[in-house]
Design an enzyme around this catalytic site. Structure first.
Site, mmCIF file in Angstrom:
data_model
loop_
_atom_site.group_PDB
_atom_site.id
_atom_site.type_symbol
_atom_site.label_atom_id
_atom_site.label_comp_id
_atom_site.label_asym_id
_atom_site.label_seq_id
_atom_site.Cartn_x
_atom_site.Cartn_y
_atom_site.Cartn_z
ATOM 1 N N LYS A 57 -0.173 11.467 -6.214
ATOM 2 C CA LYS A 57 -0.378 10.889 -4.902
ATOM 3 C C LYS A 57 0.001 11.734 -3.881
ATOM 4 O O LYS A 57 1.178 11.749 -4.114
ATOM 5 C CB LYS A 57 -0.468 9.297 -4.981
ATOM 6 C CG LYS A 57 -0.581 8.571 -3.552
ATOM 7 C CD LYS A 57 -0.280 7.239 -3.469
ATOM 8 C CE LYS A 57 -0.762 6.447 -2.356
ATOM 9 N NZ LYS A 57 -0.508 4.985 -2.529
ATOM 10 N N SER A 67 -2.028 -1.520 -3.910
ATOM 11 C CA SER A 67 -2.377 -0.031 -3.774
ATOM 12 C C SER A 67 -2.500 0.645 -5.348
ATOM 13 O O SER A 67 -3.118 1.741 -5.349
ATOM 14 C CB SER A 67 -1.740 0.872 -2.708
ATOM 15 O OG SER A 67 -2.167 0.543 -1.551
ATOM 16 N N SER A 115 -4.665 1.930 -1.716
ATOM 17 C CA SER A 115 -4.482 3.331 -1.113
ATOM 18 C C SER A 115 -4.343 4.451 -1.831
ATOM 19 O O SER A 115 -4.873 5.535 -1.561
ATOM 20 C CB SER A 115 -3.325 3.426 -0.020
ATOM 21 O OG SER A 115 -1.994 3.337 -0.793
HETATM 22 N N1 GLN Z 1 -3.747 -2.587 1.456
HETATM 23 C C1 GLN Z 1 -2.464 -3.178 1.709
HETATM 24 C C2 GLN Z 1 -1.953 -2.337 3.079
HETATM 25 O O1 GLN Z 1 -2.970 -1.712 3.605
HETATM 26 C C3 GLN Z 1 -1.500 -2.541 0.730
HETATM 27 C C4 GLN Z 1 -1.256 -0.989 0.679
HETATM 28 C C5 GLN Z 1 -0.344 -0.570 -0.288
HETATM 29 O O2 GLN Z 1 -0.083 -1.199 -1.455
HETATM 30 N N2 GLN Z 1 0.258 0.513 -0.243
HETATM 31 O O3 GLN Z 1 -1.222 -2.651 3.406
#
Ligand code: GLN
Length: 490
Positions: free
Chosen positions: A83, A182, A158
């Site tokens: 990532k 995410s 994400s």
């Molecule tokens: N969707 C959540 C956010 O936007 C979690 C994102 C994540 O785990 N990085 O904060």
């Protein structure tokens, strides 16, 4: 030998056997993967950037290790996607943001350093929502990633580039990060295994920070055995991250017994409420029935503060983000706008131009929540809710070994469906966020398919540092099902 003809389809552990046995070289495996990426990734866009030269160099070195038989580890010669939130020394690392365009990491994250040491091959940087803020990968400044099961849908976020790359066989495994879901949400949407370890199990050093009290890195893989191998490689105390825990790392492979008899599985009634797609509910219930048949005991538990988790998270995570993102001012990293202007103008122009709309929204939310006069009402209150949520889980774990439920309320949604409605987007994380607030480990594994042929994820949540329990139950479930063997296009 079908496997060696299509080596990109292998799991990590199967590829390891072939590499070790001399039936396949890492250079062959890496090249077959690169050509597959060239064929398919224009459409999927799971990678933001390939690191081909690095990959070939690492593959050659791995082949050397394999030939000599010295220092061969389970990940030696294995192509992985990283990532874009992990700093990989000397390579461009942007966290999906324009503000970091052109930023070459001057040092290596501990996770990628450990993967390198193990002999892994880095294929490239996987796409992600900007600064890991999002649930669909549509917030990436480089454009969205498509779901390999249905390219009109999101792979989740994400870490959507990572999950799509694993599901489409564009790497054998990947690493992502999980602040509110995410790793687990994109794993569920793409039909793969995604494990978020206990907060502190894996070092955050060199990972571009979103919300430091919640961020945690973990594996995204084709099966549970591979998740155990990757976790083994990256877990453990790191002096460079004072929040990494000094808790011994067990031998995770030993947890893969295939046996769940005697395990007590808690099912929280609050995870089956309004907004849960009936097909998801059914797949999860069938999975619970199967686990019961396999000898586990299913008990009902309650997590009464679940309803408040989302609100607490969307104060705490933006508050931490507003502080973490203050460093992107045009002076130190990546983008700089209006270089000839006053300092304040450079800051303003750089941040206006460099951050996307969701990141700006979070910075404003977080700054507001922390501002004088509001701190008590919002930030402090949210911290109190966080404690209540942690206590809910502690009480549940007095009655069970694992908590089980859906990973996400629905299967993968359409690209464009929620991007203009942040609140609806935030609701995708309703089952994953409480786990981050409580700092617990959680895994998503494939447990079925919707009538439209989209994967559905089962979430298992463990007690602190009980990743073995997750791996044991997940592996046993997988050994009795074949959802994880289906690939897009089969
Ligand atoms: N969707 C959540 C956010 O936007 C979690 C994102 C994540 O785990 N990085 O904060």
């Amino acid at each position: 030998m079908a496997n060696t003809l299509e080596p990109y389809r292998l799991t990590v552990h199967d590829a390891h056997d072939l590499l070790r046995g001399g039936e396949l070289t890492s250079v062959e495996l890496t090249e077959s993967m690169l050509s597959r990426i060239r064929d398919l990734d224009d459409r999927l866009h799971s990678y933001i950037r390939l690191t081909e030269d690095l990959a070939i160099e690492q593959a050659r070195a791995a082949d050397g290790r394999l030939r000599s038989g010295r220092d061969v580890r389970p990940l030696t010669g294995i192509p992985v996607a990283v990532k874009d939130v992990f700093c990989v020394e000397g390579t461009v690392t942007t966290a999906g943001s324009k503000i970091l365009s052109g930023f070459r990491a001057p040092y290596e994250s501990t996770v990628t350093a450990r993967l390198r040491e193990a002999g892994a091959v880095f294929m490239g940087k996987a796409n992600m929502d900007e600064f890991a803020m999002g649930s669909s990968t549509e917030n990436s400044r480089f454009g969205p990633t498509a779901n390999p099961w249905d390219p009109s849908r999101t792979p989740g976020g994400s870490s959507g580039g990572s999950s799509a790359a694993v599901a489409a066989d564009l790497c054998l495994a990947s690493v992502g990060t999980d602040t509110g879901g995410s790793i687990r949400l994109p794993a569920a949407f793409c039909g793969i295994v995604g494990l978020k370890p206990t907060y502190g199990r894996v070092s955050r050093y060199g990972i571009i920070a979103y919300a430091s009290s919640l961020d945690q890195a973990g594996p995204m893989t084709k099966d549970v055995a591979d998740a155990a191998l990757l976790l083994q490689a990256v877990a453990g105390r790191d002096p460079a991250d004072s929040t990494s825990a000094d808790v011994p790392v067990p031998e995770y492979a030993a947890a893969l017994t295939g046996d769940v008899s005697g395990m007590r599985l808690g099912v929280p009634r609050e995870y089956f409420g309004e907004g849960l797609d009936p097909e998801v509910a059914e797949a999860v219930r069938e999975s619970l029935a199967l686990l019961e048949d396999m000898g586990a005991e299913v008990v009902e538990v309650s997590l009464p503060h679940t309803d408040y988790a989302l609100a607490a998270y969307y104060l705490l995570a933006p508050a931490e983000a507003s502080s973490n993102l203050a460093r992107y001012d045009g002076m130190r990293y990546g983008l700089r706008e209006q270089d000839t202007g006053e300092l304040a103008e450079v800051y303003k122009a750089t941040r206006s131009e460099g951050f996307g709309p969701e990141v700006k929204r979070r910075i404003m939310l977080g700054t507001f929540a922390l501002s004088a006069g509001y701190y008590e009402a919002y930030y402090r209150k949210a911290q109190q809710v966080r404690t209540l949520i942690r206590e809910d889980f502690s009480r549940a774990f007095e009655r069970c070994d694992l908590v089980l439920g859906p990973t996400a309320p629905t299967a993968a949604f359409e690209l464009g469906e929620k991007i203009h409605d942040p609140l609806r987007m935030y609701l995708s994380d309703v089952h994953t966020i409480p786990v981050n607030l409580a700092g617990l480990p959680g895994v998503s594994i494939p447990c079925g398919f919707s009538s439209g042929g989209l994967p559905i994820g089962l979430q298992m949540i463990g007690g602190p540092f009980r990743e073995e329990d997750l791996l044991r139950a997940a592996h046993a479930f997988e050994s009795n099902t074949d959802h994880h063997l289906r690939r897009p296009g089969d």
